[in-house]
Scaffold this motif. Structure first.
Motif, PDB file in Angstrom:
ATOM      1  N   VAL A  73     -12.759  -4.466   0.058  1.00 48.08           N
ATOM      2  CA  VAL A  73     -12.513  -4.464  -1.378  1.00 48.08           C
ATOM      3  C   VAL A  73     -12.581  -5.922  -1.804  1.00 48.08           C
ATOM      4  N   VAL A  74     -13.332  -6.180  -2.858  1.00 46.13           N
ATOM      5  CA  VAL A  74     -13.552  -7.547  -3.338  1.00 46.13           C
ATOM      6  C   VAL A  74     -13.096  -7.632  -4.790  1.00 46.13           C
ATOM      7  N   THR A  75     -12.264  -8.628  -5.079  1.00 43.72           N
ATOM      8  CA  THR A  75     -11.909  -8.928  -6.466  1.00 43.72           C
ATOM      9  C   THR A  75     -11.974 -10.443  -6.647  1.00 43.72           C
ATOM     10  N   PRO A  98      -8.986   1.166   8.574  1.00 38.97           N
ATOM     11  CA  PRO A  98      -8.373   0.260   9.552  1.00 38.97           C
ATOM     12  C   PRO A  98      -9.376  -0.834   9.950  1.00 38.97           C
ATOM     13  N   GLY A  99      -8.915  -2.058   9.952  1.00 37.66           N
ATOM     14  CA  GLY A  99      -9.785  -3.204  10.225  1.00 37.66           C
ATOM     15  C   GLY A  99     -10.484  -3.738   8.989  1.00 37.66           C
ATOM     16  N   GLY A 100     -10.344  -3.034   7.873  1.00 41.94           N
ATOM     17  CA  GLY A 100     -10.954  -3.469   6.617  1.00 41.94           C
ATOM     18  C   GLY A 100     -10.100  -4.508   5.924  1.00 41.94           C
ATOM     19  N   ALA A 101     -10.642  -5.091   4.862  1.00 40.15           N
ATOM     20  CA  ALA A 101      -9.918  -6.175   4.184  1.00 40.15           C
ATOM     21  C   ALA A 101     -10.197  -6.193   2.692  1.00 40.15           C
ATOM     22  N   HIS A 102      -9.189  -6.640   1.971  1.00 37.60           N
ATOM     23  CA  HIS A 102      -9.337  -7.028   0.567  1.00 37.60           C
ATOM     24  C   HIS A 102      -9.540  -8.541   0.596  1.00 37.60           C
ATOM     25  N   ALA A 165      -0.010  -5.364   5.509  1.00 33.87           N
ATOM     26  CA  ALA A 165      -1.269  -6.028   5.867  1.00 33.87           C
ATOM     27  C   ALA A 165      -0.994  -7.367   6.537  1.00 33.87           C
ATOM     28  N   ASP A 166      -1.974  -7.820   7.296  1.00 39.19           N
ATOM     29  CA  ASP A 166      -1.990  -9.193   7.776  1.00 39.19           C
ATOM     30  C   ASP A 166      -2.692 -10.004   6.692  1.00 39.19           C
ATOM     31  N   VAL A 188      -7.354 -13.233   2.288  1.00 35.91           N
ATOM     32  CA  VAL A 188      -7.844 -12.117   3.098  1.00 35.91           C
ATOM     33  C   VAL A 188      -6.640 -11.271   3.474  1.00 35.91           C
ATOM     34  N   MET A 189      -6.600 -10.065   2.917  1.00 32.87           N
ATOM     35  CA  MET A 189      -5.539  -9.087   3.180  1.00 32.87           C
ATOM     36  C   MET A 189      -6.150  -8.021   4.086  1.00 32.87           C
TER      37      MET A 189
END
Length: 193
Positions: A73-75, A98-102, A165-166, A188-189
């Protein structure tokens, strides 16, 4: 875009949701090259999940996407305009695989001071500013978007506390990439595997 490339070199193959993209920079590249790219904008008068001029309407605080729908997800400079960031971050986290990121930019105005709420929402949806009114550009609304938060570096703790989240704040200050500015923090979340 450099952070996306560094963390997800296979980005063009991934399922990507970009909220409120502009018509320049990384947004143009993602739209052109990512095979599974979804653009959303916020249209206050539309029904959630509906389309306005071919663009999907989503409210980051209450999305209609399925759980674990996206790798990324990008903002870009969106999270300072959210009235209920806890809900928005939780919803984004819910939609990540899982393993994905904002991966996002947000102006860290308060740097080493605590985050400040800058505006609340009136019953009619208009902003109630707590300090001097601030508006930023909006690609789908000429009047712009009200600034609702002045974030500090404590955004990392806020995200981790409310999502699990990390979270990492990334700095790239490198003229080789044309990157040098006051507000260059990228967050990076990441959802653990």
């Amino acid at each position: 875009m450099q952070t996306i490339k560094n963390y997800y070199p296979n980005w063009s193959e991934l399922f990507i949701h970009e909220s409120s993209p502009g018509k320049r920079g990384h947004s143009v590249l993602l739209q052109a090259k990512a095979k599974h790219y979804v653009e959303t904008q916020f249209f206050p008068e539309a029904s959630l999940g509906s389309y306005v001029n071919g663009v999907r309407h989503e409210d980051l605080e209450q999305q209609t996407f399925d759980d674990e729908a996206f790798d990324l997800v990008v903002t870009s400079d969106v999270m300072e305009h959210i009235y209920e960031p806890k809900k928005a971050f939780q919803e984004i986290y819910r939609t990540l695989k899982p393993g994905g990121a904002h991966i996002f930019s947000v102006p860290i105005i308060n740097k080493h001071k605590k985050t400040q709420r800058w505006a609340t929402k009136n019953p009619d949806g208009s902003p109630e500013f707590l300090f001097e009114p601030e508006w930023h550009g909006n690609p789908v609304d000429k009047k712009g978007s009200p600034v609702t938060f002045h974030w500090g570096y404590d955004i990392k703790d806020f995200i981790e506390t409310h999502t699990g989240a990390d979270c990492e704040i990334v700095y790239i200050d490198d003229l080789k990439y044309g990157i040098r500015a006051e507000y260059i923090e990228i967050i990076v979340m990441k959802k653990p595997l």
